[in-house]
Scaffold this motif. Structure first.
Motif, PDB file in Angstrom:
ATOM      1  N   SER A   1      59.105  62.883 101.961  1.00 21.14           N
ATOM      2  CA  SER A   1      58.961  64.333 102.032  1.00 21.14           C
ATOM      3  C   SER A   1      58.676  64.850 100.629  1.00 21.14           C
ATOM      4  O   SER A   1      59.218  64.332  99.653  1.00 21.14           O
ATOM      5  N   THR A   2      57.855  65.891 100.545  1.00 19.83           N
ATOM      6  CA  THR A   2      57.474  66.433  99.249  1.00 19.83           C
ATOM      7  C   THR A   2      57.215  67.920  99.376  1.00 19.83           C
ATOM      8  O   THR A   2      56.953  68.427 100.470  1.00 19.83           O
ATOM      9  N   THR A   3      57.289  68.613  98.252  1.00 18.29           N
ATOM     10  CA  THR A   3      57.042  70.053  98.269  1.00 18.29           C
ATOM     11  C   THR A   3      55.945  70.471  97.297  1.00 18.29           C
ATOM     12  O   THR A   3      55.461  71.604  97.357  1.00 18.29           O
ATOM     13  N   ALA A   4      55.575  69.554  96.384  1.00 21.23           N
ATOM     14  CA  ALA A   4      54.615  69.954  95.351  1.00 21.23           C
ATOM     15  C   ALA A   4      54.113  68.727  94.623  1.00 21.23           C
ATOM     16  O   ALA A   4      54.558  67.601  94.894  1.00 21.23           O
TER      17      ALA A   4
ATOM     18  N   PHE B   1      53.069  73.143  97.575  1.00 20.26           N
ATOM     19  CA  PHE B   1      52.488  72.938  98.902  1.00 20.26           C
ATOM     20  C   PHE B   1      52.901  74.026  99.899  1.00 20.26           C
ATOM     21  O   PHE B   1      52.512  73.956 101.058  1.00 20.26           O
ATOM     22  N   GLY B   2      53.701  74.970  99.478  1.00 16.68           N
ATOM     23  CA  GLY B   2      54.064  76.062 100.378  1.00 16.68           C
ATOM     24  C   GLY B   2      55.122  75.696 101.396  1.00 16.68           C
ATOM     25  O   GLY B   2      55.273  76.380 102.408  1.00 16.68           O
ATOM     26  N   GLY B   3      55.867  74.636 101.140  1.00 17.47           N
ATOM     27  CA  GLY B   3      56.906  74.217 102.079  1.00 17.47           C
ATOM     28  C   GLY B   3      57.007  72.703 102.074  1.00 17.47           C
ATOM     29  O   GLY B   3      56.186  72.013 101.474  1.00 17.47           O
ATOM     30  N   THR B   4      57.999  72.192 102.764  1.00 11.56           N
ATOM     31  CA  THR B   4      58.204  70.745 102.803  1.00 11.56           C
ATOM     32  C   THR B   4      57.145  70.079 103.666  1.00 11.56           C
ATOM     33  O   THR B   4      56.874  70.519 104.778  1.00 11.56           O
TER      34      THR B   4
ATOM     35  N   GLN C   1      44.195  75.194  95.533  1.00 11.48           N
ATOM     36  CA  GLN C   1      45.201  74.536  96.330  1.00 11.48           C
ATOM     37  C   GLN C   1      44.593  73.384  97.109  1.00 11.48           C
ATOM     38  O   GLN C   1      43.588  73.543  97.797  1.00 11.48           O
ATOM     39  N   PRO C   2      45.200  72.198  97.020  1.00 10.74           N
ATOM     40  CA  PRO C   2      44.714  71.105  97.848  1.00 10.74           C
ATOM     41  C   PRO C   2      45.152  71.311  99.294  1.00 10.74           C
ATOM     42  O   PRO C   2      46.083  72.052  99.578  1.00 10.74           O
ATOM     43  N   ARG C   3      44.441  70.645 100.200  1.00 14.74           N
ATOM     44  CA  ARG C   3      44.769  70.693 101.629  1.00 14.74           C
ATOM     45  C   ARG C   3      45.507  69.408 101.966  1.00 14.74           C
ATOM     46  O   ARG C   3      45.134  68.339 101.500  1.00 14.74           O
ATOM     47  N   ILE C   4      46.549  69.510 102.785  1.00 19.13           N
ATOM     48  CA  ILE C   4      47.351  68.343 103.139  1.00 19.13           C
ATOM     49  C   ILE C   4      46.987  67.889 104.551  1.00 19.13           C
ATOM     50  O   ILE C   4      46.855  68.713 105.455  1.00 19.13           O
ATOM     51  N   MET C   5      46.824  66.593 104.720  1.00 16.85           N
ATOM     52  CA  MET C   5      46.624  66.006 106.057  1.00 16.85           C
ATOM     53  C   MET C   5      47.750  65.004 106.278  1.00 16.85           C
ATOM     54  O   MET C   5      47.965  64.127 105.445  1.00 16.85           O
TER      55      MET C   5
END
Lengths: 217, 166
Positions: free
Chosen positions: A164-167, A189-192, B2-6
């Motif tokens: 899990s990561t947040t940033a 990342f705007g949240g976990t 901001q990067p996008r997360i997948m």
């Protein structure tokens, strides 16, 4: 307050713009002539080459870097070639992206100066599929977009991963000045974000003046 | 910036997720200014600017899933093709060059995507050679990324295998 703010680090803005301490040149090849010498001639192209770029190839000593650009077709390198050189690969600094854990104790943002800020607080992610110090980034040449200098990286992924990561923090593993592992930017990342025995990918935004992951207007 | 997360739990990303991400990158080439409209402008001018911006947002929202729909089968071909190569060659495949041409013709994919912009307000922009080059880069990069994920997952599975006895 502990946590991460999305920001380009102030120290990076200073060092990249005014001290030339960060090189984002992508990997490329050129040919040159030089037998057991530090002076290479008949360099086929200087495009993408800069003092400090790492060089590799047949008979190129490990750790060789461009030390001086002598002319449009000649360079001086940090270590003598070990024989006749031919095709040489050059690349800028090696950047990495480290993930920050959930509930970090440190504060990361514009004031961050080094990756060691994260490790000093034990704030780096730990989990299956994640290797400490983060993932190496593949450079994409800097360019200009609407009066703004930008750079980009190839998208990255962690596979068979559980964490899990947040940033995250983008930092330079190549020491060109007083700081080892100088920080470039931090991204919340705007949240976990949690991955379980799967694939976690980070997709870099469109490389233009408004969205590029790193940009200097 | 901001990067996008997948994230895909339990395995690699499905072709649909790859296609969505590639489509997102492509429509992001349609720039819609989000800065406030100059309040000093006459009201009808401000209204015209806002109307145009909203039309562009609608266009992006409409065309993005259309692009993704075109790309799904190609991302699927890359994924399954790379898995097939890994099955045939095993660990040797990890040393082969990352060449998307093993699985897909990027120019042919581009030829399927381009017509989606015909007749729209961005048709002229997307007909430019430099934009085609940018689209080609996006497709190449994303197909390559999908191949890397397959190889990395294969390598992860191999680590758990006991070394062969000599």
């Amino acid at each position: 307050m502990a946590g991460t703010t999305t920001a380009v680090c102030n120290s990076f803005k200073r060092d990249a713009t005014f001290s030339g301490l960060h090189r984002f040149n992508q990997s490329r090849t050129f040919t040159a002539t030089g037998v057991s010498t530090q002076t290479w001639t008949s360099v086929s192209a200087l495009t993408g080459l800069a003092v400090g770029c790492f060089l590799s190839g047949s008979n190129v000593a490990a750790g060789t870097r461009v030390a001086d650009i002598l002319s449009s077709t000649s360079i001086f390198v940090s270590k003598a070639s070990t024989g006749a050189i031919g095709t040489v690969t050059s690349v800028g600094d090696i950047f990495k992206l480290a993930l920050i854990k959930v509930g970090p104790t440190g504060t990361y943002g514009a004031a961050s100066t080094t990756y060691a800020d994260i490790t000093g607080n034990s704030d780096e992610v730990s989990g299956t599929g994640y290797t400490a110090t983060g993932i190496a980034l593949t450079n994409v040449d800097p360019s200009i977009s609407t009066n703004t200098a930008i750079t980009d990286f190839a998208d990255v992924s962690w596979t068979s991963a559980s964490f899990s990561t947040t940033a995250c923090m983008i930092y330079n593993t190549t020491q060109n000045g007083p700081l080892a592992t100088p920080a470039c930017s931090t991204h919340d990342f705007g949240g976990t974000q949690t991955v379980t025995a799967g694939t976690f990918s980070l997709v870099f935004p469109t490389p233009d003046a408004s969205n590029a992951i790193l940009r200097v207007a | 910036m901001q990067p996008r997360i997948m994230i895909t739990n339990g395995g690699t990303h499905p072709p649909e997720k790859h296609a969505d991400t590639t489509a997102w990158k492509i429509v992001d080439l349609i720039r819609v200014p989000e800065t406030p409209v100059d309040p000093a402008l006459p009201e009808e001018d401000r209204l015209a600017i806002e109307t145009n911006r909203e039309a562009m947002r609608q266009l992006k929202a409409t065309i993005e899933p259309q692009i993704a729909a075109v790309l799904v089968k190609h991302h699927g071909a890359v994924q399954h093709g790379e898995r097939g190569k890994l099955k045939d060659h095993g660990h040797d495949r990890l040393t082969h060059d990352l060449d998307v041409a093993d699985h897909v013709d990027v120019d042919a994919v581009l030829a399927e995507v381009n017509p989606l912009f015909a007749g729209t307000s961005v048709a002229v922009h997307f007909a430019k050679a430099e934009v085609h080059e940018r689209l080609r880069d996006i497709l190449n990069d994303d197909f390559t990324h999908a191949m890397k994920i397959e190889r990395s997952t294969h390598a992860d599975a191999s680590k758990s295998l006991a070394p062969a006895k000599v």
